[in-house]
Scaffold this active site. Structure first.
Site, PDB file in Angstrom:
ATOM      1  N   ASN A 190     -84.269  26.653   5.874  1.00 35.07           N
ATOM      2  CA  ASN A 190     -85.175  25.598   6.318  1.00 35.07           C
ATOM      3  C   ASN A 190     -86.496  26.189   6.834  1.00 35.07           C
ATOM      4  OD1 ASN A 190     -86.455  23.577   7.832  1.00 35.07           O
ATOM      5  ND2 ASN A 190     -84.498  22.597   8.353  1.00 35.07           N
ATOM      6  N   ASP A 208     -77.945  27.043  14.467  1.00 36.37           N
ATOM      7  CA  ASP A 208     -77.346  25.794  14.028  1.00 36.37           C
ATOM      8  C   ASP A 208     -77.770  24.723  15.024  1.00 36.37           C
ATOM      9  OD1 ASP A 208     -75.716  25.134  11.660  1.00 36.37           O
ATOM     10  OD2 ASP A 208     -74.657  23.947  13.162  1.00 36.37           O
ATOM     11  N   LYS A 239     -93.965  19.667  20.084  1.00 35.34           N
ATOM     12  CA  LYS A 239     -92.539  19.876  20.352  1.00 35.34           C
ATOM     13  C   LYS A 239     -92.191  21.321  20.676  1.00 35.34           C
ATOM     14  CE  LYS A 239     -89.413  20.053  17.056  1.00 35.34           C
ATOM     15  NZ  LYS A 239     -88.634  20.029  15.803  1.00 35.34           N
TER      16      LYS A 239
HETATM   17  P1  ITT Z   1     -80.076  26.414   7.984  1.00 37.41           P
HETATM   18  O1  ITT Z   1     -80.209  27.035   6.624  1.00 37.41           O
HETATM   19  O2  ITT Z   1     -80.788  27.175   9.065  1.00 37.41           O
HETATM   20  O3  ITT Z   1     -78.653  26.057   8.342  1.00 37.41           O
HETATM   21  P2  ITT Z   1     -80.441  23.523   8.030  1.00 37.41           P
HETATM   22  O4  ITT Z   1     -81.620  22.621   7.876  1.00 37.41           O
HETATM   23  O5  ITT Z   1     -79.251  23.249   7.147  1.00 37.41           O
HETATM   24  O6  ITT Z   1     -80.926  25.037   7.861  1.00 37.41           O
HETATM   25  P3  ITT Z   1     -78.786  23.000  10.326  1.00 37.41           P
HETATM   26  O7  ITT Z   1     -77.528  23.277   9.572  1.00 37.41           O
HETATM   27  O8  ITT Z   1     -78.927  23.570  11.683  1.00 37.41           O
HETATM   28  O9  ITT Z   1     -80.056  23.521   9.530  1.00 37.41           O
HETATM   29  O10 ITT Z   1     -79.019  21.443  10.261  1.00 37.41           O
HETATM   30  C1  ITT Z   1     -79.549  20.756  11.268  1.00 37.41           C
HETATM   31  C2  ITT Z   1     -80.239  19.517  10.725  1.00 37.41           C
HETATM   32  O11 ITT Z   1     -80.562  18.733  11.878  1.00 37.41           O
HETATM   33  C3  ITT Z   1     -81.546  19.839  10.026  1.00 37.41           C
HETATM   34  O12 ITT Z   1     -81.408  19.957   8.639  1.00 37.41           O
HETATM   35  C4  ITT Z   1     -82.401  18.621  10.406  1.00 37.41           C
HETATM   36  O13 ITT Z   1     -82.120  17.533   9.544  1.00 37.41           O
HETATM   37  C5  ITT Z   1     -81.882  18.292  11.792  1.00 37.41           C
HETATM   38  N1  ITT Z   1     -82.667  18.995  12.835  1.00 37.41           N
HETATM   39  C6  ITT Z   1     -82.317  20.077  13.565  1.00 37.41           C
HETATM   40  N2  ITT Z   1     -83.282  20.454  14.393  1.00 37.41           N
HETATM   41  C7  ITT Z   1     -84.280  19.592  14.175  1.00 37.41           C
HETATM   42  C8  ITT Z   1     -85.576  19.445  14.706  1.00 37.41           C
HETATM   43  O14 ITT Z   1     -86.087  20.273  15.601  1.00 37.41           O
HETATM   44  N3  ITT Z   1     -86.331  18.457  14.260  1.00 37.41           N
HETATM   45  C9  ITT Z   1     -85.879  17.588  13.344  1.00 37.41           C
HETATM   46  N4  ITT Z   1     -84.669  17.637  12.788  1.00 37.41           N
HETATM   47  C10 ITT Z   1     -83.881  18.640  13.186  1.00 37.41           C
END
Ligand code: ITT
Length: 185
Positions: A13, A69, A161
């Site tokens: 991400n 995560d 943020k």
């Molecule tokens: P990784 O490869 O790092 O796992 P990911 O996007 O799949 O990337 P996560 O598994 O931690 O990450 O998923 C958390 C989800 O929650 C992320 O995809 C967003 O949709 C949401 N999220 C987490 N932190 C956020 C933030 O600061 N602002 C907006 N949405 C967020």
């Protein structure tokens, strides 16, 4: 102040990396991006998922790594989507969440950062409380346009943020530990 040794941030991400880079830069830690989709175990615990991702990331890079995560835990939905936040965002999105929340709009945004260097593994967490907005406000990524932190009338998408997010809090704890850890090795 001199820069501390580099650490890799491994994530699929790019939005997360941009935030991690900007937050750690202010704390004098240089972070490099390794874009990869790490396997995620099925668990109700962000800690377990993050630890597992960090161990895997270290086997890929053989260098000090951090991973994260994160998840949105909505009280009325008993913590859903929580550890499934990524999948839920990709399937029902913010409109779907707004349709699910009926009365109690309280929610928590959580971040667990896990560090691994092959010898040491540590986790650092950050949480912010707030409310799910009644409509989409702003154009940020993920759940930012529907999360209103306590003490504000605006969503994370409308705020600076990086100075108040769950990620800011977990990374501040990481940075304090990493800075002293670096001095001892
Ligand atoms: P990784 O490869 O790092 O796992 P990911 O996007 O799949 O990337 P996560 O598994 O931690 O990450 O998923 C958390 C989800 O929650 C992320 O995809 C967003 O949709 C949401 N999220 C987490 N932190 C956020 C933030 O600061 N602002 C907006 N949405 C967020």
């Amino acid at each position: 102040m001199p820069e501390l040794s580099d650490v890799y941030f491994v994530s699929s991400n790019h939005h997360k990396f941009q935030e991690v880079h900007s937050i750690l830069d202010r704390l004098h830690i240089t972070v490099r991006y390794n874009k990869a989709t790490l396997p995620e175990i099925q668990s109700a615990s962000l800690y377990d998922i993050a630890r597992h991702k960090a161990a895997h990331a270290y086997t890929l890079l053989s260098s000090p790594v951090i991973v994260e995560d994160a998840g949105l835990f909505i009280d009325e939905l008993n913590g859903f989507p929580g550890p499934y936040s990524s999948f839920v965002f990709d399937t029902i999105g913010n409109e779907g969440i707004l349709n699910l929340v009926k009365s109690d709009r309280s929610a928590t945004f959580s971040s667990v950062v896990a560090y691994s260097d092959g010898h040491t593994q540590k986790c650092f967490s950050g949480n912010i409380h707030g409310m799910i907005s009644k409509e989409i406000m702003g154009t940020g990524w993920g759940y930012d346009p529907i999360f209103v932190p306590d003490g504000s009338d605006s969503t994370l998408a409308q705020l600076d943020k990086d100075s108040l997010s769950h990620r800011h809090l977990s990374l501040e704890s990481f940075a304090a530990w990493f800075t002293s850890h670096q001095r001892t090795i």
